[in-house]
Design an enzyme around this catalytic site. Structure first.
Site, PDB file in Angstrom:
ATOM      1  N   ASP A 293      10.790  -8.636   2.031  1.00 50.66           N
ATOM      2  CA  ASP A 293      11.930  -7.851   2.536  1.00 50.66           C
ATOM      3  C   ASP A 293      11.851  -7.636   4.040  1.00 50.66           C
ATOM      4  OD1 ASP A 293       9.622  -6.273   2.006  1.00 50.66           O
ATOM      5  OD2 ASP A 293      10.813  -4.471   2.330  1.00 50.66           O
ATOM      6  N   GLU A 294      13.031  -7.443   4.620  1.00 53.23           N
ATOM      7  CA  GLU A 294      13.212  -6.885   5.963  1.00 53.23           C
ATOM      8  C   GLU A 294      12.412  -7.590   7.062  1.00 53.23           C
ATOM      9  OE1 GLU A 294      14.450  -2.332   5.188  1.00 53.23           O
ATOM     10  OE2 GLU A 294      12.307  -2.689   5.008  1.00 53.23           O
TER      11      GLU A 294
ATOM     12  N   TRP B 168       9.119   5.298  -1.795  1.00 57.27           N
ATOM     13  CA  TRP B 168       8.552   4.989  -0.470  1.00 57.27           C
ATOM     14  C   TRP B 168       8.048   6.290   0.117  1.00 57.27           C
ATOM     15  CZ3 TRP B 168       7.805   0.054   0.015  1.00 57.27           C
ATOM     16  CH2 TRP B 168       8.618  -0.820  -0.695  1.00 57.27           C
TER      17      TRP B 168
ATOM     18  N   GLU C 291       7.107   7.301   3.417  1.00 54.49           N
ATOM     19  CA  GLU C 291       7.052   7.602   4.854  1.00 54.49           C
ATOM     20  C   GLU C 291       6.903   9.101   5.124  1.00 54.49           C
ATOM     21  OE1 GLU C 291       9.072   5.413   3.503  1.00 54.49           O
ATOM     22  OE2 GLU C 291       9.401   3.688   4.810  1.00 54.49           O
TER      23      GLU C 291
ATOM     24  N   HIS D 271       6.682  -6.717   7.505  1.00 54.39           N
ATOM     25  CA  HIS D 271       5.917  -5.497   7.189  1.00 54.39           C
ATOM     26  C   HIS D 271       4.417  -5.780   7.279  1.00 54.39           C
ATOM     27  CE1 HIS D 271       9.087  -2.679   5.848  1.00 54.39           C
ATOM     28  NE2 HIS D 271       9.739  -3.757   5.477  1.00 54.39           N
TER      29      HIS D 271
ATOM     30  N   ASP E   5       1.263  -2.689   4.086  1.00 50.05           N
ATOM     31  CA  ASP E   5       2.445  -2.490   4.930  1.00 50.05           C
ATOM     32  C   ASP E   5       1.915  -2.122   6.304  1.00 50.05           C
ATOM     33  OD1 ASP E   5       5.126  -1.746   5.930  1.00 50.05           O
ATOM     34  OD2 ASP E   5       5.653  -1.721   3.809  1.00 50.05           O
TER      35      ASP E   5
ATOM     36  N   TYR F 287      15.928   4.928  -5.717  1.00 46.96           N
ATOM     37  CA  TYR F 287      15.011   5.243  -4.621  1.00 46.96           C
ATOM     38  C   TYR F 287      14.704   6.738  -4.632  1.00 46.96           C
ATOM     39  CZ  TYR F 287      14.329   0.757  -2.385  1.00 46.96           C
ATOM     40  OH  TYR F 287      13.912  -0.515  -2.104  1.00 46.96           O
TER      41      TYR F 287
ATOM     42  N   ASP G 262      12.716   8.375  -3.022  1.00 48.99           N
ATOM     43  CA  ASP G 262      12.341   9.027  -1.755  1.00 48.99           C
ATOM     44  C   ASP G 262      13.489   9.852  -1.184  1.00 48.99           C
ATOM     45  OD1 ASP G 262      13.248   6.347  -1.631  1.00 48.99           O
ATOM     46  OD2 ASP G 262      12.573   6.099   0.432  1.00 48.99           O
TER      47      ASP G 262
ATOM     48  N   TRP H 278      17.152  -4.453  -4.621  1.00 47.43           N
ATOM     49  CA  TRP H 278      17.031  -3.095  -4.072  1.00 47.43           C
ATOM     50  C   TRP H 278      18.162  -2.726  -3.140  1.00 47.43           C
ATOM     51  CZ3 TRP H 278      16.148  -1.554   1.111  1.00 47.43           C
ATOM     52  CH2 TRP H 278      15.953  -2.594   2.031  1.00 47.43           C
TER      53      TRP H 278
HETATM   54  C1  ACM Z   1      12.595  -2.054   0.624  1.00 43.49           C
HETATM   55  O1  ACM Z   1      13.014  -0.912   0.360  1.00 43.49           O
HETATM   56  N1  ACM Z   1      12.446  -2.434   1.886  1.00 43.49           N
HETATM   57  C2  ACM Z   1      12.281  -3.000  -0.413  1.00 43.49           C
END
Ligand code: ACM
Ligand code: ZN
Length: 645
Positions: free
Chosen positions: A284-285, A426, A428, A229, A152, A376, A378, A351
């Site tokens: 993703d994203e 995740w 972060e 990413h 990432d 999730y 997190d 997700w």
């Molecule tokens: C994600 O949470 N961007 C898969």
């Protein structure tokens, strides 16, 4: 759990446990398919006497276990079934702490073949020791997939021989915490730079991890992110970006053949290390803007007859999927891989919600459910004021546990495509290994039980009782776990609701509600339902404008109090209003201004904050107008209820 006696017998069992110190199946997570309890106990010293027999024709991963006064007999379908029987026994014996167990018969098999947990080692690097420790705990709860997010923007974590700059440069950054890095210049650093933070796994270390997991019946699934990413890839190999320069975009250039050579070379090395059936390729994203002005991306779209950038991404995912399948493996992608056309044979990890999974399943694709709202990890697991800083949100153990992956809108004839469930963490805001461990346990147990046990056998109260026992064990084994016994829980008013004079009254809106945060629509502000710790709980209503509403109380009546509570959470752009103006009227036409309430919360405050914008008044009115002016920071306004008394 199919047992007429079990639920009745548990309280009695618990009592008898205190007397004879024997444990029984009442401690097991995930709850087994069928339990029959008998009188008597099996006493042993040291290791219990266990006889194992392999039985053909049982479902994969299944086992049967009989505890009699003489010993334990196990019938298992396969190695995994035998392994899981021993995990059950280990829980019953408290991993050797109890030398007396209740006589019983257990028949057990998993509901889903995929019971996963996700590890983000990019945002913060985790040691192999940490990963092995989590594998031990996962295996104990019969989880069988470790999804490792190896790449990432925040750092590339796997040695790749053909592209050494990925780890010489793309694996290191000047700042230790993701937050400082993200809020700074988002630069990378050469390996060995004094103070540089990061790290990567050698192939030898990863092979060792894979083998360690395999011995515990866990498959490690690597994720290599593409096309988005990928800032760290493009910093190390700028020629793979549209501009040919580093630090310009996070998406690989799909027009360039070099990009596909890179991906194929990397995946070849990845597949040499990871023998998993699935290879996760992200998807993703992606911000697709750069592709619109890149001559090579545009040329690719022309050559391939692709009508938009969604189809361009889909072209990439399909091509990579074919490559992976040519090596005898299958891809998983996040649900964005549906956009522009789903690759044949791709498995979708849903997700953003459950819709992507449902759509993919209807198309005949396998899916793994991991909707953010339930999976999730997190998000904070308790009241955010008492938890370490997190990405926001609130996801307590119970909310993870109540998630049911098979939705009514999933066609029954396609349900075999529902492979299972996964919890994602995740990282972060999770710098330390110990903090990550705290976020997993106990919520990963809820994922494990949903993945293994049938919905009709699940019970929140009983699960929580078993979790408290399991947490003690994990803690004794050196895990840093969340203390469920000290859980504060949801905002108190959110648990009880609130009666007030405007409850049930009609509200007229002058500004649109933001589409994702509709809550209960136009009844939200007068339904007596108070918002919880997170704005995404569908109790808070969101606006990307002022809020300007008028409540009709039905008749002229004394009004002594008008107020509403707003939330601030700077990270995702949720701010207090600049001010709130409150007006009243008897006829709905001529309004009198009764209060102007100014904000005194700093827009720089990063904590989760709540503030009531209210007034005490002494008027008679039928209509109350509540006008909240949007913050100078713009962003969202979130309001849950307008209380009138
Ligand atoms: C994600 O949470 N961007 C898969
Ligand atoms: Zn391009």
């Amino acid at each position: 759990m199919k047992s007429t006696r079990t639920f009745l017998i548990f309280p009695i069992l618990l009592l008898s446990c205190f007397v004879c110190l024997a444990q029984g199946p009442e401690v097991i997570i995930p709850v087994p398919s069928e339990v029959i309890c008998h009188d008597g106990t099996y006493e042993f010293t040291g290791q219990p006497d266990v006889k194992v027999r392999r039985v053909k024709g049982m479902a994969p991963e299944s086992y049967e276990m009989k505890v009699s006064e003489k010993g334990v007999t196990i019938k298992a379908s396969d190695d995994a079934g035998e392994f899981y029987a021993f995990q059950t026994l280990k829980q019953m014996t408290g991993d050797g702490k109890v030398e007396s167990i209740r006589c019983c018969e257990i028949t057990d098999s998993p509901r889903f073949p995929y019971r996963g947990l996700h590890f983000d080692v990019s945002r913060h690097f985790r040691s192999i020791g940490f990963l092995k420790k989590q594998i031990d705990a996962m295996a104990g709860f019969k989880m069988n997939r470790m999804h490792i997010h190896l790449t990432d923007a925040a750092g590339w974590r796997m040695q790749i021989d053909a592209y050494p700059r990925l780890t010489e440069f793309g694996a290191w950054r000047p700042q230790r915490t993701w937050k400082e890095w993200w809020n700074g210049d988002r630069l990378y650093a050469e390996e060995g730079t004094p103070g540089a933070y990061g790290g990567y796994y050698t192939k030898e270390e990863l092979r060792d991890l894979v083998e360690y997991a395999r011995e515990r019946h866990i498959e490690v699934i690597p994720e290599i992110e593409m096309p988005g990413h990928s800032e760290e890839v493009l910093a190390a190999y700028p020629e793979l970006s549209c501009a040919g320069e580093p630090y310009r975009q996070g998406e690989m250039c799909i027009g360039k053949e070099a990009t596909f050579r890179f991906i194929e070379d990397v995946l070849t090395e990845v597949m040499e290390v990871f023998p998993s059936e699935f290879i996760h390729i992200g998807g993703d994203e992606a911000n697709k803007e750069h592709w619109k002005s890149c001559p090579e991306c545009q040329q690719r779209m022309k050559d391939e007859g692709l009508k938009d950038v969604d189809e361009l991404q889909s072209y990439m995912i399909c091509r990579v999927s074919r490559f992976v399948e040519s090596k005898g493996r299958r891809i998983i992608g996040w649900d964005e891989i549906l956009d522009g056309g789903l690759a044949a044979g791709a498995t979708v990890m849903s997700w953003r919600g459950t819709e992507g999974g449902i759509e993919a399943m209807k198309m005949g694709h396998d899916v793994i459910m991991t909707p953010g709202r339930y999976c999730y990890l997190d998000h904070a697991q308790d009241a955010p004021f008492k938890e370490p800083e997190s990405i926001g949100g609130y996801l307590p153990l119970d909310s993870v546990y109540v998630y049911e992956p098979a939705e009514p809108s999933m066609p029954s004839e396609k349900l075999h495509h529902l492979l299972g469930i996964q919890g994602n963490l995740w990282a972060e805001y999770i710098t330390e290994d110990a903090h990550a461990e705290y976020m997993y346990w106990p919520r990963a147990m809820a994922i494990a039980e949903t993945g293994w046990s049938l919905p009709e056998d699940k019970d929140v109260a009983d699960f929580r009782r078993r979790v408290l026992i399991a947490l003690d064990r994990l803690e004794e084994d050196g895990y840093n776990v969340f203390d469920l016994s000290q859980e504060y829980g949801e905002r108190k008013l959110a648990q009880t609701g609130l009666g007030h004079k405007a409850k049930g009254c009609k509200v007229v809106y002058d500004k649109p509600i933001q589409e994702w945060y509709q809550a209960a629509g136009e009844t939200t502000f007068t339904d007596g339902i108070i918002g919880g710790w997170t704005y995404s709980d569908q109790r808070w209503q969101g606006f990307l404008s002022d809020i300007d509403v008028t409540i009709d109380l039905g008749e002229v009546t004394p009004v002594r109090y008008v107020g509403g509570t707003f939330m601030q959470l700077k990270g995702p752009g949720v701010f207090m209003p600049q001010k709130v103006d409150i007006y009243v009227s008897s006829d709905g036409e001529s309004f009198t201004h009764v209060a102007e309430v100014w904000n005194d919360v700093s827009v720089n405050n990063e904590d989760l904050l709540f503030k009531s914008f209210d007034t005490i008044c002494n008027v008679e009115a039928r209509y109350v107008r509540y006008h909240a002016r949007r913050s100078t920071m713009r962003g969202f306004l979130f309001l849950d209820e307008i209380i009138v008394n």
